[in-house]
Design a protein around this motif. Structure first.
Motif, short mmCIF file in Angstrom:
data_model
loop_
_atom_site.label_atom_id
_atom_site.label_comp_id
_atom_site.label_asym_id
_atom_site.label_seq_id
_atom_site.Cartn_x
_atom_site.Cartn_y
_atom_site.Cartn_z
N SER A 1 38.76 43.26 35.85
CA SER A 1 39.22 44.22 36.01
C SER A 1 40.28 44.13 35.04
CB SER A 1 39.89 44.53 37.23
OG SER A 1 40.11 43.67 38.06
N SER A 2 40.63 42.56 34.50
CA SER A 2 40.85 42.33 33.68
C SER A 2 41.18 42.40 32.00
CB SER A 2 41.74 40.81 34.03
OG SER A 2 42.14 40.50 35.60
N GLU B 1 45.73 40.45 41.37
CA GLU B 1 45.11 40.72 42.47
C GLU B 1 44.09 39.54 41.50
OE1 GLU B 1 43.68 44.26 41.66
OE2 GLU B 1 45.38 45.62 43.07
N CYS B 2 43.22 39.41 40.63
CA CYS B 2 42.76 38.30 40.34
C CYS B 2 42.73 37.37 41.08
CB CYS B 2 42.23 38.03 38.65
SG CYS B 2 40.78 37.67 38.10
N ASP C 1 40.32 36.37 34.65
CA ASP C 1 39.04 36.06 35.15
C ASP C 1 38.37 37.16 36.16
OD1 ASP C 1 39.73 33.35 34.22
OD2 ASP C 1 39.65 32.42 36.06
N CYS C 2 39.18 38.17 35.58
CA CYS C 2 38.02 39.42 36.45
C CYS C 2 38.15 40.11 35.77
CB CYS C 2 38.82 39.65 37.61
SG CYS C 2 39.60 38.18 39.20
N ASP D 1 45.14 36.02 43.14
CA ASP D 1 45.31 35.88 44.67
C ASP D 1 44.12 36.66 44.81
OD1 ASP D 1 47.69 37.30 45.18
OD2 ASP D 1 47.46 39.06 45.08
N LEU D 2 42.81 37.01 44.38
CA LEU D 2 41.33 37.10 44.78
C LEU D 2 40.77 35.30 44.60
CD1 LEU D 2 39.85 39.55 43.48
CD2 LEU D 2 39.94 38.99 45.56
N GLY D 3 41.77 33.75 44.32
CA GLY D 3 41.83 32.66 44.27
C GLY D 3 41.12 32.37 42.72
N HIS D 4 40.98 33.34 41.89
CA HIS D 4 41.16 32.57 40.65
C HIS D 4 41.85 32.27 39.82
CE1 HIS D 4 37.24 35.22 40.23
NE2 HIS D 4 37.90 35.78 40.95
#
Length: 316
Positions: A81-82, A67-68, A78-79, A70-73
């Motif tokens: 939640s990870s 998902e991180c 980088d998120c 997919d958000l463009g990171h």
């Protein structure tokens, strides 16, 4: 791109990609003809999942990383939640380590009780079921570099179960042949200065590691496992019985294999010549891979298992 191209570029399998789809981690587009169509974003996601599973994070727990991305990171971690997923995985590893440590302590206790039964206990008896923390690490002197690609020599050795084993005809599939100097025995001292010789200590723990992972090795493509040293066949049979090994040991008291393949050996007090620790992966009579030097010995079977998983037979 098609699923086969995606799997190839991501260095994984079609089966793995389909599993990721079932988990909802990737969702391909559909072409008018019904075929799946994957893009570069799917490739990044599959590579991320592959890398994470490689360090022990289950595929089902990689969703925050995908998902991180997919958000463009740029990176899947980088998120926030990870990072939480990392911490959860570390806590799970710590829990497993604690459980395994307790399990090992109980197994060692039962093994010692069994192994020492019938022997006179000595106050200075070495604990062969563990290795000291300060063992010297062996260095790679290049002795095994020429081995991959060489054919096994026409040598027949006796196994601990009485069989005659022709090293040129080990059977279909892969054979794991691990060579070691000598195993310790309750009531019998190891050579003087044994722990100071790089790569010498740890034969019993190595055998136990192959024992404990024997089923896993077979599931990963090892058709058979053999141990080999220069100790007598009676000594080998005693080791197999005492350690409850699910495989046989070979005896090469004359160092015939060492002389034929120019394998590394060393000397110790009371032993003018011993095999250096080395493991061969043999396929169709040819040495496919050589592990050398080997350290730590008590984790070597797991190292072989990891190699087998990375080099499946159906990928050749």
């Amino acid at each position: 791109m098609q699923i086969s191209e995606l799997a190839h570029r991501a260095n994984t399998t079609v089966k793995a990609v389909r599993y990721y789809e079932r988990l909802g981690l990737i969702t391909p587009e559909r072409l008018p003809n019904g075929y799946r169509d994957y893009g570069e974003a799917h490739l990044r996601a599959v590579r991320e999942i592959r890398d994470l599973t490689g360090i022990g994070i289950p595929a089902r727990a990689t969703a925050p990383f995908v998902e991180c991305l997919d958000l463009g990171h740029q990176h899947g971690d980088d998120c926030v939640s990870s990072l939480a997923s990392y911490r959860d995985s570390i806590r799970e590893v710590d829990r497993l380590i604690e459980l395994l440590h307790d399990r090992r302590a109980r197994l060692v206790s039962r093994l010692n009780d069994s192994a020492e039964r019938g022997f006179i206990q000595e106050d200075t008896m070495s604990d062969y079921t563990s290795i000291p923390d300060d063992l010297p690490v062996p260095t790679d002197d290049g002795a095994a570099s020429p081995l991959p690609g060489m054919r096994m020599p026409p040598i027949t050795l006796t196994a601990s179960d009485g069989r005659s084993v022709d090293l040129t005809d080990l059977g279909a599939g892969r054979t794991i042949l691990y060579l070691y100097p000598l195993t310790g025995r309750p009531g019998v001292d190891l050579p003087e200065g044994w722990d100071a010789i790089p790569g010498a200590r740890g034969c019993t723990t190595e055998a136990c590691d192959f024992r404990d992972h024997h089923d896993d090795l077979q599931a990963a493509g090892a058709a058979r496992v053999w141990g080999l040293s220069s100790q007598s066949i009676d000594y080998q049979a005693e080791v197999v019985d005492r350690l409850r090994l699910p495989f046989a040991m070979l005896s090469d008291a004359g160092f015939r294999l060492a002389d034929a393949l120019l394998l590394p050996t060393f000397a110790a007090p009371g032993h003018p010549r011993l095999y250096s620790r080395l493991t061969l992966v043999i396929r169709d009579g040819v040495i496919e891979h050589a592990f050398y030097p080997i350290f730590p010995p008590n984790e070597h079977a797991q190292q072989v298992l990891e190699w087998l998983v990375r080099h499946p037979l159906d990928s050749d």
